[in-house]
Design a protein around this motif. Structure first.
Motif, PDB file in Angstrom:
ATOM      1  N   VAL A 148      39.440 -43.201   6.279  1.00  0.00           N
ATOM      2  CA  VAL A 148      39.562 -44.474   5.578  1.00  0.00           C
ATOM      3  C   VAL A 148      38.514 -45.427   6.136  1.00  0.00           C
ATOM      4  CG1 VAL A 148      41.074 -46.394   4.973  1.00  0.00           C
ATOM      5  CG2 VAL A 148      42.039 -44.103   5.282  1.00  0.00           C
ATOM      6  N   VAL A 149      37.503 -45.738   5.333  1.00  0.00           N
ATOM      7  CA  VAL A 149      36.445 -46.673   5.713  1.00  0.00           C
ATOM      8  C   VAL A 149      36.886 -48.079   5.316  1.00  0.00           C
ATOM      9  CG1 VAL A 149      34.044 -47.360   5.356  1.00  0.00           C
ATOM     10  CG2 VAL A 149      34.662 -44.925   5.432  1.00  0.00           C
ATOM     11  N   LEU A 150      36.830 -49.018   6.277  1.00  0.00           N
ATOM     12  CA  LEU A 150      37.302 -50.379   6.041  1.00  0.00           C
ATOM     13  C   LEU A 150      36.134 -51.349   5.924  1.00  0.00           C
ATOM     14  CD1 LEU A 150      40.134 -50.549   8.744  1.00  0.00           C
ATOM     15  CD2 LEU A 150      40.361 -49.852   6.348  1.00  0.00           C
ATOM     16  N   THR A 151      36.114 -52.138   4.857  1.00  0.00           N
ATOM     17  CA  THR A 151      35.173 -53.251   4.794  1.00  0.00           C
ATOM     18  C   THR A 151      35.663 -54.352   5.738  1.00  0.00           C
ATOM     19  OG1 THR A 151      36.271 -54.432   2.994  1.00  0.00           O
ATOM     20  CG2 THR A 151      34.696 -52.702   2.375  1.00  0.00           C
ATOM     21  N   ALA A 152      34.880 -55.420   5.887  1.00  0.00           N
ATOM     22  CA  ALA A 152      35.231 -56.481   6.834  1.00  0.00           C
ATOM     23  C   ALA A 152      36.592 -57.089   6.532  1.00  0.00           C
ATOM     24  CB  ALA A 152      34.152 -57.568   6.825  1.00  0.00           C
ATOM     25  N   ASN A 153      36.890 -57.344   5.258  1.00  0.00           N
ATOM     26  CA  ASN A 153      38.150 -57.984   4.901  1.00  0.00           C
ATOM     27  C   ASN A 153      39.344 -57.042   4.952  1.00  0.00           C
ATOM     28  OD1 ASN A 153      37.303 -60.637   4.588  1.00  0.00           O
ATOM     29  ND2 ASN A 153      36.702 -60.332   2.450  1.00  0.00           N
ATOM     30  N   ALA A 154      39.110 -55.774   5.222  1.00  0.00           N
ATOM     31  CA  ALA A 154      40.217 -54.818   5.354  1.00  0.00           C
ATOM     32  C   ALA A 154      40.516 -54.473   6.807  1.00  0.00           C
ATOM     33  CB  ALA A 154      39.896 -53.532   4.591  1.00  0.00           C
ATOM     34  N   HIS A 174      44.296 -45.483  14.206  1.00  0.00           N
ATOM     35  CA  HIS A 174      44.751 -44.265  13.539  1.00  0.00           C
ATOM     36  C   HIS A 174      43.622 -43.228  13.568  1.00  0.00           C
ATOM     37  CE1 HIS A 174      46.204 -41.575  10.371  1.00  0.00           C
ATOM     38  NE2 HIS A 174      47.377 -42.187  10.440  1.00  0.00           N
ATOM     39  N   PRO A 175      43.937 -41.950  13.722  1.00  0.00           N
ATOM     40  CA  PRO A 175      42.878 -40.935  13.772  1.00  0.00           C
ATOM     41  C   PRO A 175      41.982 -40.906  12.537  1.00  0.00           C
ATOM     42  CG  PRO A 175      44.966 -40.005  14.504  1.00  0.00           C
ATOM     43  CD  PRO A 175      45.277 -41.372  13.970  1.00  0.00           C
ATOM     44  N   LEU A 176      42.482 -41.405  11.403  1.00  0.00           N
ATOM     45  CA  LEU A 176      41.697 -41.348  10.171  1.00  0.00           C
ATOM     46  C   LEU A 176      40.894 -42.619   9.897  1.00  0.00           C
ATOM     47  CD1 LEU A 176      44.309 -39.631   7.821  1.00  0.00           C
ATOM     48  CD2 LEU A 176      42.179 -38.622   8.657  1.00  0.00           C
ATOM     49  N   VAL A 177      41.071 -43.661  10.699  1.00  0.00           N
ATOM     50  CA  VAL A 177      40.422 -44.932  10.385  1.00  0.00           C
ATOM     51  C   VAL A 177      38.962 -44.925  10.817  1.00  0.00           C
ATOM     52  CG1 VAL A 177      40.922 -46.195  12.528  1.00  0.00           C
ATOM     53  CG2 VAL A 177      40.783 -47.431  10.350  1.00  0.00           C
ATOM     54  N   VAL A 178      38.128 -45.557   9.993  1.00  0.00           N
ATOM     55  CA  VAL A 178      36.710 -45.785  10.305  1.00  0.00           C
ATOM     56  C   VAL A 178      36.473 -47.280  10.126  1.00  0.00           C
ATOM     57  CG1 VAL A 178      34.304 -45.248   9.750  1.00  0.00           C
ATOM     58  CG2 VAL A 178      36.064 -43.474   9.510  1.00  0.00           C
ATOM     59  N   PRO A 179      36.651 -48.082  11.189  1.00  0.00           N
ATOM     60  CA  PRO A 179      36.522 -49.532  11.080  1.00  0.00           C
ATOM     61  C   PRO A 179      35.067 -49.970  11.200  1.00  0.00           C
ATOM     62  CG  PRO A 179      37.175 -48.972  13.302  1.00  0.00           C
ATOM     63  CD  PRO A 179      37.024 -47.666  12.554  1.00  0.00           C
ATOM     64  N   LEU A 189      29.027 -40.152   6.051  1.00  0.00           N
ATOM     65  CA  LEU A 189      30.405 -39.712   5.823  1.00  0.00           C
ATOM     66  C   LEU A 189      30.764 -39.791   4.339  1.00  0.00           C
ATOM     67  CD1 LEU A 189      33.339 -39.041   6.854  1.00  0.00           C
ATOM     68  CD2 LEU A 189      33.687 -41.528   6.945  1.00  0.00           C
ATOM     69  N   ILE A 190      30.386 -40.907   3.705  1.00  0.00           N
ATOM     70  CA  ILE A 190      30.701 -41.090   2.282  1.00  0.00           C
ATOM     71  C   ILE A 190      29.930 -40.094   1.433  1.00  0.00           C
ATOM     72  CG2 ILE A 190      30.597 -42.730   0.364  1.00  0.00           C
ATOM     73  CD1 ILE A 190      30.864 -44.986   2.479  1.00  0.00           C
ATOM     74  N   ASP A 191      28.657 -39.909   1.760  1.00  0.00           N
ATOM     75  CA  ASP A 191      27.835 -38.966   0.982  1.00  0.00           C
ATOM     76  C   ASP A 191      28.353 -37.537   1.112  1.00  0.00           C
ATOM     77  OD1 ASP A 191      26.217 -41.052   0.206  1.00  0.00           O
ATOM     78  OD2 ASP A 191      24.664 -40.668   1.718  1.00  0.00           O
ATOM     79  N   GLY A 192      28.975 -37.205   2.239  1.00  0.00           N
ATOM     80  CA  GLY A 192      29.478 -35.848   2.447  1.00  0.00           C
ATOM     81  C   GLY A 192      30.826 -35.584   1.811  1.00  0.00           C
ATOM     82  N   ALA A 193      31.441 -36.616   1.226  1.00  0.00           N
ATOM     83  CA  ALA A 193      32.742 -36.443   0.578  1.00  0.00           C
ATOM     84  C   ALA A 193      32.564 -35.888  -0.833  1.00  0.00           C
ATOM     85  CB  ALA A 193      33.474 -37.773   0.522  1.00  0.00           C
ATOM     86  N   ASP A 194      33.539 -35.120  -1.290  1.00  0.00           N
ATOM     87  CA  ASP A 194      33.469 -34.638  -2.668  1.00  0.00           C
ATOM     88  C   ASP A 194      34.219 -35.547  -3.629  1.00  0.00           C
ATOM     89  OD1 ASP A 194      36.001 -33.982  -1.789  1.00  0.00           O
ATOM     90  OD2 ASP A 194      36.000 -31.944  -2.606  1.00  0.00           O
ATOM     91  N   LEU A 195      34.936 -36.549  -3.092  1.00  0.00           N
ATOM     92  CA  LEU A 195      35.602 -37.547  -3.932  1.00  0.00           C
ATOM     93  C   LEU A 195      35.867 -38.789  -3.090  1.00  0.00           C
ATOM     94  CD1 LEU A 195      37.005 -38.168  -6.728  1.00  0.00           C
ATOM     95  CD2 LEU A 195      39.147 -37.549  -5.585  1.00  0.00           C
ATOM     96  N   ALA A 196      35.626 -39.951  -3.674  1.00  0.00           N
ATOM     97  CA  ALA A 196      35.928 -41.213  -2.992  1.00  0.00           C
ATOM     98  C   ALA A 196      36.985 -41.967  -3.790  1.00  0.00           C
ATOM     99  CB  ALA A 196      34.675 -42.057  -2.850  1.00  0.00           C
ATOM    100  N   ALA A 229      36.434 -38.430  10.707  1.00  0.00           N
ATOM    101  CA  ALA A 229      36.548 -39.845  11.057  1.00  0.00           C
ATOM    102  C   ALA A 229      36.086 -40.103  12.480  1.00  0.00           C
ATOM    103  CB  ALA A 229      37.994 -40.307  10.867  1.00  0.00           C
ATOM    104  N   GLU A 230      36.479 -39.233  13.412  1.00  0.00           N
ATOM    105  CA  GLU A 230      36.095 -39.416  14.809  1.00  0.00           C
ATOM    106  C   GLU A 230      34.586 -39.312  14.981  1.00  0.00           C
ATOM    107  OE1 GLU A 230      37.299 -37.741  19.264  1.00  0.00           O
ATOM    108  OE2 GLU A 230      37.722 -36.513  17.483  1.00  0.00           O
ATOM    109  N   THR A 231      33.998 -38.318  14.337  1.00  0.00           N
ATOM    110  CA  THR A 231      32.541 -38.162  14.407  1.00  0.00           C
ATOM    111  C   THR A 231      31.839 -39.407  13.882  1.00  0.00           C
ATOM    112  OG1 THR A 231      32.701 -35.763  14.159  1.00  0.00           O
ATOM    113  CG2 THR A 231      30.584 -36.785  13.603  1.00  0.00           C
TER     114      THR A 231
END
Length: 528
Positions: free
Chosen positions: A228-234, A241-246, A257-264, A340-342
């Motif tokens: 989960v990638v968070l913008t500033a307001n999020a 959380h292990p899945l958070v990308v602040p 990370l976003i480019d490597g996803a098959d769905l956003a 996410a950790e990477t």
């Protein structure tokens, strides 16, 4: 006889308003007639811009619309910068102003506070601007404003009442109906769920529209095993959380990370350049496969997506969960936690490469968080805030907000922090501002003292507009106008009766924050 001004106060109370920010004037006297006998608290800032910024901070901290009363003409134009900031960040705000007598409007006679077209001016900035010209028009105008706050993408709404109308007799008020946001379209939810169920490497992009939807966002991220990638307001969602990308999508590591996803799955984010392309390098591209959730139909139409869900973020996420709970994830799914950790590690390392001072600026922000767990950090456009917007994991949903994205108004932090503190008495609130930006709204310290707002003003003193100086030097421009002399902040604190401390590093900052029990207070962080 109940006047229209008194009826306005009654309507605000019925809609749950308990605080109004404003500076009374001869053009709003009749709006104040009912205030003294009401349950609404009135806070007097030192400038109308401060009134609207306080309403903004109050709204973000409370989740309820902030309300500002301003006079005709200069009172409203003073507030318009804050109105624009609220528009950019989707903050619910009601601005009530006077306007000259009905028969004089648009005539150019030169009356006090006259504008050529006050309502037309506000229609360009606010979501809407309505003139109440009769008693029968008052309640529909107020009810429409609060219905918009509850059912659509929020923002500032302006209502003006002419001088010759405010004091007229009011009509009987009708019961207030609390509008609810529309339910998400079932067909769109089914289509979105189908794509999400098939995704092998999904990613979630969460914006400010998701800031009050933490529980379903967390559950869906875990169900999909999606970073989960968070913008500033999020920021503040899914803390640690292990899945958070602040981290900002303007960083190359986050883009990878976003480019490597098959769905956003984009939830409550407008893909604004101040979040996704702050360096204006054009390096961000919308994901090829995209599902969008947003309460604003116009926003959804601005970018292509495979599926668009027009709905409140929490409602849409809960509807998706209800369907996905019965569906198996595809085999061969890569580990979302590892991705996410990477990304987190790479983003943090990227900061040091972007600027050698960024890690120490981030250290100061993290010192505030760790010294005052669960605090609201309300920022201005200053170096540690920029650093935090690039990478920072706050510990409270909705607890990190500032004016360094979107409209980007300097001077936002101090009054917005006061509004936030008044929305949640007892909640730790820190205003993180620079010595240059603080001088835009420095007199609002008096309003903090007067209202007993529990704010600690942390002043990042680098003796000028250092971020602008760096930008000038980076492109070979000789810096000019970037070194406005700061005041003696110790004497400023003494003048307003604030406790004061001076620090030079993050460790001293944390210690001084814990010691600042009498509030409001001021801590000056002197940058070497």
């Amino acid at each position: 006889m109940t006047t229209i001004g008194e009826a306005l106060i009654s309507l605000l109370e019925r809609h749950g308003v308990d605080t109004v920010f404003g500076i009374p004037g001869v053009h709003t006297v009749e709006l104040y007639r009912g205030l003294a006998g009401s349950k609404i608290r009135h806070i007097t800032p030192r400038h109308e811009q401060g009134a609207a910024f306080m309403a903004d901070g109050f709204a973000r901290a409370s989740g309820k619309p902030g309300v500002a009363f301003v006079i005709t003409g200069p009172g409203l134009t003073n507030a318009i910068t804050a109105v624009a900031q609220a528009r950019a960040d989707s903050v619910p705000m009601l601005v009530v102003s006077g306007v000259n007598a009905t028969a004089t409007l648009g005539k150019g006679f030169g009356y006090l506070h006259e504008l050529p077209d006050q309502r037309g001016m506000m229609e360009k900035v606010a979501l809407s601007s309505t003139r109440v010209e009769s008693a029968a028009e008052l309640q529909p105008a107020v009810d429409r404003a609060f219905a918009l706050f509850r059912t659509a993408r929020p923002g500032p709404v302006h209502i003006e009442i002419p001088l010759d109308v405010m004091g007229k007799p009011a009509v009987s008020l009708k019961p207030v109906e609390m509008a609810e946001p529309p339910e998400p379209d079932h067909a769109a939810i089914v289509s979105a769920a189908r794509l999400l169920a098939q995704a092998v490497r999904p990613v979630i992009l969460a914006g400010g529209g998701a800031s009050r939807a933490e529980a379903p966002l967390r559950a869906l991220a875990e169900r999909l095993d999606a970073p989960v990638v968070l913008t500033a307001n999020a920021r503040g969602l899914l803390h640690r959380h292990p899945l958070v990308v602040p981290a900002s999508p303007s960083l190359k590591s986050v883009r990878e990370l976003i480019d490597g996803a098959d769905l956003a799955l984009a939830v409550g984010t407008e893909f604004g350049p101040t979040d996704y392309d702050m360096y204006a390098d054009g390096g961000f591209a919308l994901p090829a496969n995209l599902v969008r959730i947003d309460i604003d139909a116009e926003q959804l139409d601005r970018h292509p997506a495979d599926v668009k869900v027009e709905a409140d973020s929490a409602a849409a996420l809960e509807a998706l969960l209800a369907i996905l709970s019965d569906r198996a994830r595809p085999s061969g799914t890569s580990n979302g936690g590892e991705r996410a950790e990477t990304c987190r590690d790479a983003a943090r390392a990227e900061l040091a490469r972007l600027g050698p001072a960024l890690p120490s600026q981030l250290e100061a922000v993290e010192a505030i968080r760790d010294a005052l767990p669960g605090a609201l950090i309300v920022g201005d456009s200053t170096q540690p805030v920029y650093a935090g917007n690039l990478y920072y994991d706050h510990d409270r949903p909705g607890g990190w907000f500032n004016a360094a994205t979107g409209y980007g108004a300097l001077g936002y932090g101090p009054p917005a922090a006061i509004g936030a503190a008044l929305a949640g008495p007892g909640l730790p609130v820190v205003c993180l501002t620079g010595d240059g930006g603080f001088q835009f709204t420095l007199p609002e310290i008096a309003a903090a003292v007067e209202s007993k707002a529990g704010v600690v003003f942390v002043v990042w003193n680098n003796r000028g507009y250092r971020e602008i100086e760096v930008s000038m030097r980076d492109v070979g421009v000789e810096p000019v106008g970037v070194s406005p002399a700061p005041p003696d902040f110790c004497l400023v604190a003494e003048a307003y009766g604030l406790s004061y401390a001076k620090v030079t590093n993050a460790k001293e900052l944390a210690s001084s924050l814990r010691a600042a029990t009498a509030q409001p207070a001021m801590i000056e962080y002197v940058v070497p």
